[in-house]
Motif scaffolding. Structure first.
Motif, PDB file in Angstrom:
ATOM      1  N   GLN A  92      38.190  34.885 -30.498  1.00 47.01           N
ATOM      2  CA  GLN A  92      37.296  36.095 -30.161  1.00 47.01           C
ATOM      3  C   GLN A  92      36.395  35.524 -28.840  1.00 47.01           C
ATOM      4  OE1 GLN A  92      35.325  36.943 -34.015  1.00 47.01           O
ATOM      5  NE2 GLN A  92      37.147  38.457 -34.298  1.00 47.01           N
ATOM      6  N   GLU A 102      31.362  43.917 -24.128  1.00 47.19           N
ATOM      7  CA  GLU A 102      31.460  45.284 -24.645  1.00 47.19           C
ATOM      8  C   GLU A 102      33.343  45.757 -24.556  1.00 47.19           C
ATOM      9  OE1 GLU A 102      30.256  48.982 -21.795  1.00 47.19           O
ATOM     10  OE2 GLU A 102      28.671  47.732 -22.315  1.00 47.19           O
ATOM     11  N   ALA A 105      34.763  44.385 -27.831  1.00 42.31           N
ATOM     12  CA  ALA A 105      34.148  45.172 -28.928  1.00 42.31           C
ATOM     13  C   ALA A 105      34.966  46.617 -28.919  1.00 42.31           C
ATOM     14  CB  ALA A 105      32.658  45.416 -28.766  1.00 42.31           C
ATOM     15  N   ALA A 106      35.384  47.239 -27.712  1.00 46.03           N
ATOM     16  CA  ALA A 106      35.987  48.416 -27.417  1.00 46.03           C
ATOM     17  C   ALA A 106      37.440  48.120 -27.889  1.00 46.03           C
ATOM     18  CB  ALA A 106      35.858  48.879 -26.194  1.00 46.03           C
ATOM     19  N   HIS A 108      38.780  45.985 -30.081  1.00 46.03           N
ATOM     20  CA  HIS A 108      38.684  45.792 -31.580  1.00 46.03           C
ATOM     21  C   HIS A 108      38.552  47.270 -32.313  1.00 46.03           C
ATOM     22  CE1 HIS A 108      37.881  43.965 -35.463  1.00 46.03           C
ATOM     23  NE2 HIS A 108      36.835  44.857 -35.630  1.00 46.03           N
ATOM     24  N   GLU A 109      37.684  47.938 -31.878  1.00 41.12           N
ATOM     25  CA  GLU A 109      37.419  49.284 -32.222  1.00 41.12           C
ATOM     26  C   GLU A 109      38.904  50.138 -32.244  1.00 41.12           C
ATOM     27  OE1 GLU A 109      35.133  50.501 -34.422  1.00 41.12           O
ATOM     28  OE2 GLU A 109      34.325  48.434 -34.168  1.00 41.12           O
ATOM     29  N   THR A 110      39.272  49.997 -30.995  1.00 38.96           N
ATOM     30  CA  THR A 110      40.494  50.776 -30.579  1.00 38.96           C
ATOM     31  C   THR A 110      41.681  50.419 -31.441  1.00 38.96           C
ATOM     32  OG1 THR A 110      39.951  51.171 -28.162  1.00 38.96           O
ATOM     33  CG2 THR A 110      42.252  51.277 -28.714  1.00 38.96           C
ATOM     34  N   LEU A 112      41.421  49.190 -34.446  1.00 42.58           N
ATOM     35  CA  LEU A 112      41.073  49.657 -35.861  1.00 42.58           C
ATOM     36  C   LEU A 112      41.566  51.142 -35.950  1.00 42.58           C
ATOM     37  CD1 LEU A 112      37.963  48.024 -36.882  1.00 42.58           C
ATOM     38  CD2 LEU A 112      39.873  47.382 -37.640  1.00 42.58           C
ATOM     39  N   ALA A 113      41.136  51.886 -35.090  1.00 46.68           N
ATOM     40  CA  ALA A 113      41.330  53.407 -34.870  1.00 46.68           C
ATOM     41  C   ALA A 113      42.972  53.622 -35.047  1.00 46.68           C
ATOM     42  CB  ALA A 113      40.786  53.870 -33.578  1.00 46.68           C
ATOM     43  N   GLU A 116      44.182  52.796 -38.426  1.00 44.82           N
ATOM     44  CA  GLU A 116      43.884  53.853 -39.258  1.00 44.82           C
ATOM     45  C   GLU A 116      45.033  55.284 -38.782  1.00 44.82           C
ATOM     46  OE1 GLU A 116      41.842  54.363 -41.973  1.00 44.82           O
ATOM     47  OE2 GLU A 116      40.814  52.624 -41.540  1.00 44.82           O
ATOM     48  N   ARG A 125      42.102  46.899 -45.109  1.00 46.87           N
ATOM     49  CA  ARG A 125      41.079  46.720 -45.806  1.00 46.87           C
ATOM     50  C   ARG A 125      41.109  45.912 -47.246  1.00 46.87           C
ATOM     51  NH1 ARG A 125      39.741  51.362 -43.217  1.00 46.87           N
ATOM     52  NH2 ARG A 125      40.832  52.522 -44.793  1.00 46.87           N
TER      53      ARG A 125
END
Length: 133
Positions: A92, A102, A105-106, A108-110, A112-113, A116, A125
């Motif tokens: 990381q 930044e 982090a984006a 990582h969020e992408t 995860l999305a 989902e 999870r």
């Protein structure tokens, strides 16, 4: 995996991690691990047998019921979890050095999305390794 192998855990495979994640918090019966993973007890027992054989897990008797055998991390297993967490942190940090905090982090969020969206969020999870304590 290459880094984990270089850290002295060359006998571990990615598939082993799916079982190990379920005993990080403490020993569990094979049946409970199987239920949590959504696979058969036979499949879990096979992997547990491999991990016991190479020294990452150990079987103990449940103090509340001597008929129940628990599966937990051995000292070698705890060392592998520690090494894996260290390696994850290194990767990381390296990624952040290349992409910036930044963008990392984006990313990582992408990811995860996308997970989902694909229907894998609940599975991810329930298999997540708890943070170090």
């Amino acid at each position: 995996m290459r880094r984990l192998h270089a850290a002295g855990h060359a006998d571990l495979r990615t598939s082993h991690g799916y079982v190990v994640q379920h005993v990080v918090e403490g020993p569990r019966p094979v049946g409970e691990i199987a239920t949590r993973m959504g696979i058969t007890q036979q499949a879990v027992s096979k992997t547990v047998g491999e991990l016991v054989g190479i020294g990452y897990l150990e079987r103990t008797t449940d103090p509340a019921d001597a008929r129940v055998r628990l599966v937990g991390l051995s000292a070698r297993g705890r060392a592998a979890v520690t090494a894996t967490r260290r390696i994850r942190d290194e990767v990381q940090s390296e990624l952040a050095a290349v992409l910036g905090e930044e963008r990392t982090a984006a990313l990582h969020e992408t990811a995860l999305a996308a997970l989902e969206w694909a229907g894998g969020g609940d599975t991810m999870r329930t298999r997540q390794v708890p943070e170090s304590t």
